[in-house]
Design an enzyme around this catalytic site. Structure first.
Site, short mmCIF file in Angstrom:
data_model
loop_
_atom_site.label_atom_id
_atom_site.label_comp_id
_atom_site.label_asym_id
_atom_site.label_seq_id
_atom_site.Cartn_x
_atom_site.Cartn_y
_atom_site.Cartn_z
N GLY A 72 0.79 -1.23 0.00
CA GLY A 72 0.00 0.00 0.00
C GLY A 72 0.82 1.27 0.00
N CYS A 130 -1.70 0.45 -8.92
CA CYS A 130 -1.51 -0.20 -7.63
C CYS A 130 -2.84 -0.70 -7.09
CB CYS A 130 -0.89 0.76 -6.61
SG CYS A 130 -0.75 -0.01 -4.97
#
Lengths: 301, 269, 301, 269
Positions: A72, A130
């Site tokens: 993350g 992502c």
């Protein structure tokens, strides 16, 4: 000795092997273990405008021939990078590339603008894929509009080599690639991780703190090769291939379907010196096959 | 630089099976092994195991400088460790090491209680040795589910007094390490640091056990460090998978740890 | 003994383990090796209105923890099935389900209508996600409109249990699932294979005759679990999970994220009796965990 | 039913290494092995090989009824076969068998030329034995790159005359099997079938070699069957991966084959 130098939109590389963002730190972590000058390019970990703590632990799960992660984008922000990390990495004799991420086009642009000022950073890789952050990240990478919007914003403020990293979690990665090409990208890199999930059946909970994560490793290689083949046929700009590369032979599959360079990600965790070994292996393979240059095999399929 | 990281094939010179649950691998190299701080670990590449993709982090059990040997005491838990237990003398094992930061450097004269549980006992052998070498006095409090989880006691006793607890009472005092009488006695004393049996604690074992020890140390204002075992991939601080929440935010256990002072952590104790 | 019977939109099964289309033939091929009555359901190979020769050889490539295939729906057509195969399979004491494919909604409907007449076939699985045929196949499965169109056409003529098999090669599999639910599907099964590619670098050609194929096996399991989790949260109809299941523990991951039944595909190639072993393993696992019914774990995540 | 398919662990009673390139595994079972027709094959599960996901199809080399042994002669080509070559006596091997259709059943009195190339020679040993058992006369024409590709010649000679060609001339006549003088002599004769050395051909080997033999057979109007080695997954006719184009369309080599009469195939010869 075959010539394996390559050039990605003005980025000169001693060989076509780069290390993928988030798998090689800032290069410094591997300095004891591999000659960094023998790596074509080092893509440093994802950097955002503001600091991010990333997701909670656990962030990793091993899977069949691969792994899931949901880090993350943990990073200390672009200011910290410029002040504390850049001075240490700017002397590394490789192409030191920053992977840039954000939550909004302005975000991405502001971060890229800061990196643009750094002489020793010849390129950035824009991460619009992502899968592990709530807002931004993959959200931009899965629609042609979103992708184009971010790339345009960054292109305005960034005048060096702009690589855009694409997500495979889409119906047509070729469409996304065309949209970022039209928006001004100098090159595309793919694939980012496939969105996956793994369950700890004894604890009756997902293995990852945010439930899902990105799948990488040899398991995804066939998907990556397919995506690179589709994108290389769809765009004119150079394509950088990645996804499960563990050997020179794996890398050569990517070159044959149209990649001008490749990135090694998860492989760095298995063998910290894999990037240099793969580069050497590519050279050897070309020699064995009496080929003078890497370019003799790029896109022959 | 003696402590530079290396990734190389080491030769297996001994494979011992203390019991069904463990394997002790003794590795050597043609050149002198790098200096290893007690508490540091290695990442092993496991071959011939389809279920094992990533390296396996294993703490350094002991370094035999005279024989240039590195010992790894491995608990057999899954396919990967089972493959490791099948290795033979003469086989090569690819090892990435030394990784992480070790336990506190010992100081001459200090008295340190080393608390270990289960396979977490392994790194304390090297630590006990290193403490004794600098003139410190290690005391060993080792706990296990039962007697056959308590290995190498003969070796431990060479470096310091050994106290044992087992959950089933098959050896030493019955119960958890935190129930052991030496902590009781400590508990009952009000005298000065110097008269205490020990001045600080270093701990390695299952998280619940380490939290219990940390809680005890906090209550008794004894300095305490613990060695964490978070799931990790690279072992080099690159993948950011093995993070632990600390007062400084998320940090990599593999690089900033695996040993942390309990005050750096955010454990609710 | 835990109760592992399950019911998929009226389809009663002795256990929740089915065999996936194209991996178990018509069941007959495995009769020597496994007790077919102990399999919850057998989904027979893809059937089309007209005979198909399928794609050229080579149709298969082994990959890391998986395989690629591009069979391309080779079958002798629905008439042949009804006349020559149905008489042989109708006595098999399991739920004999036909996987139906086509090139147009009418195609699918005409084939389904024929199957609808067969008393011993309690359900069909509509394949709108085959990545290995030029027209039709996946084309319908990657858009909500296309998927809905095919399902509506079939629903009109088919009144037994209608399962629709979904493709993971999309941006949002949940959207596709919702559209087929709205179009009248009784259940969904997922995932079909991930589109992939593998290169024979010595021959400098793709390993598969049509370049790309479908990836299956343990390599795709994390993607499959993620897709089932997303779809189970998006629809009300039962979800059948598949993708790389090789053990009871794998199957239980799918139940926990919301699958009411599972299919085993590639696993049948490694162990012809895997379906019955997994069914037994599920029962044992529930017993060991003092659970009385499979339903105690379905969708708990 | 003696020829029902089975999937079970067989015990390895012998592991022989004729040379670096091959391993001969001899397997047995606690109960009698099923009847196997020459030309049928098995699918082996390869353990401890991360690169090997699918089973490996291997032709049956020989069946020793007296010892209840099944022999597999395996050429070491990749990771999977290398793992198989590391197996030890006493290990178990999971085998799915017997698969496919074998060579033609022999008839008393008939003369059959068996042509083998490379590891394709393996199944011809069992076939030569079965032909002799029914009173047929097998002739063996075996070719290899060099002498060390020609294995078990002593065993072959127990069942019939053996003719050898090697590409490097290290044994027998130099050249390919189709260059061997017995085919030349055949070529030169115009007499009736009965006076011919052989009346039909069964062939197993690399595709180019089998095509050359098929071409020769077609020219000389000799019946000829070949054993194909298409890449396969299930081995049971379920996955439809190993198809060969025939006059009847695409058919599974694993189920309809692996042996085909050349007239069933669509080879351009």
């Amino acid at each position: 000795m075959a010539d394996i130098r390559t050039n990605i939109a003005g980025l000169q590389m001693v060989n076509p092997v780069m290390t993928a963002s988030g798998t090689f730190g800032y290069g410094l972590e591997f300095a004891d273990l591999v000659d960094l000058s023998q790596i074509g390019g080092i893509i440093m970990k994802g950097t955002t405008l503001n600091p991010r703590e990333g997701n909670d632990y656990p962030r990793m799960a091993e899977t069949a021939s691969g792994m899931l992660n949901c880090v993350g984008l943990q990073n200390k922000g672009v200011d910290y990078f410029c002040e504390h990390i850049y001075p240490k990495v700017k002397e590394i004799p490789s192409n030191m590339i920053v992977n840039v991420s954000g939550s909004s086009p302005d975000d991405y642009a502001a971060c890229a603008a800061r990196i643009n000022e750094l002489d020793a950073i010849p390129a950035i890789e824009l991460n619009i894929s992502c899968p592990n952050v709530k807002q931004g990240g993959m959200a931009f990478g899965v629609t042609t509009e979103g992708a184009s919007q971010v790339v345009k914003a960054v292109r305005k403020v960034y005048d060096k080599t702009l690589i855009v990293k694409l997500s495979p979690n889409v119906t047509s990665i070729a469409d996304i690639a065309r949209s970022v090409e039209d928006a001004g990208a100098d090159a595309v890199s793919l694939i980012n991780t496939l969105m996956g999930m793994s369950i700890d059946i004894e604890r009756r909970k997902p293995r990852l703190s945010i439930n899902t994560g990105g799948l990488s490793g040899p398991a995804v290689k066939p998907v990556a090769v397919r995506c690179v083949w589709q994108v290389a046929k769809a765009v004119q700009i150079p394509v950088i291939g990645l996804g499960g590369i563990m050997s020179a032979e794996d890398a050569i599959e990517f070159f044959m379907v149209g990649a001008s360079a490749i990135e090694i990600g998860t492989g760095n965790f298995i063998d910290p010196a894999i990037s240099v070994k793969v580069a050497q292996g590519i050279s050897n393979w070309l020699d064995c096959h009496h080929l003078e240059s890497l370019h003799d095999i790029i896109g022959i399929i | 630089m003696g402590n530079m990281k290396q990734c190389k094939d080491l030769k297996i010179v001994a494979v011992e099976h203390p019991n069904d649950g463990y394997v002790l691998l003794k590795l050597t190299d043609t050149e002198p092994l790098p200096a290893v701080r007690a508490g540091q670990f290695v990442e092993i590449k496991v071959d011939n195991s389809p279920q094992t993709f990533l390296r396996r982090p294993i703490s350094v059990n002991f370094v035999d400088e005279d024989c240039n040997e590195l010992w790894l005491l491995i608990q057999i838990v899954g396919e990967g460790t089972r493959q490791l237990s099948r290795l033979q003398v003469g086989d090569m094992l690819n090892v990435l090491f030394p990784l992480g930061n070790g336990f506190m450097q010992g100081v001459a004269g200090e008295r340190v209680l080393l608390v270990g549980g289960g396979v977490g006992i392994a790194p304390l052998l090297e630590y006990a040795k290193q403490l004794k070498q600098v003139g410190a006095t290690p005391y060993l409090l080792l706990g296990g589910r039962s007697a056959n989880n308590l290995l190498q006691l003969d070796l431990f006793s060479k470096y310091g007094e050994v106290y044992v607890t087992t959950e089933d009472g098959s050896m030493g005092e019955q119960g958890f390490v935190t129930n052991h009488s030496i902590l009781e006695t400590y508990n009952s004393q009000l005298s000065t640091l110097n008269s205490q049996l020990f001045q600080r604690i270093s701990c390695c074992g299952p998280k619940p056990m380490m939290m219990a020890v940390a809680r005890w140390a906090k209550q008794h204002q004894v300095r305490c460090e613990v060695s964490l075992e978070n799931l990790m991939a690279c072992g080099l601080g690159a993948c950011l998978c093995c993070v632990e929440k600390t007062v400084k935010g998320n940090v990599c256990v593999c690089k900033e740890g695996p040993v942390f002072d309990i005050n750096e952590l955010t454990w609710q104790i």
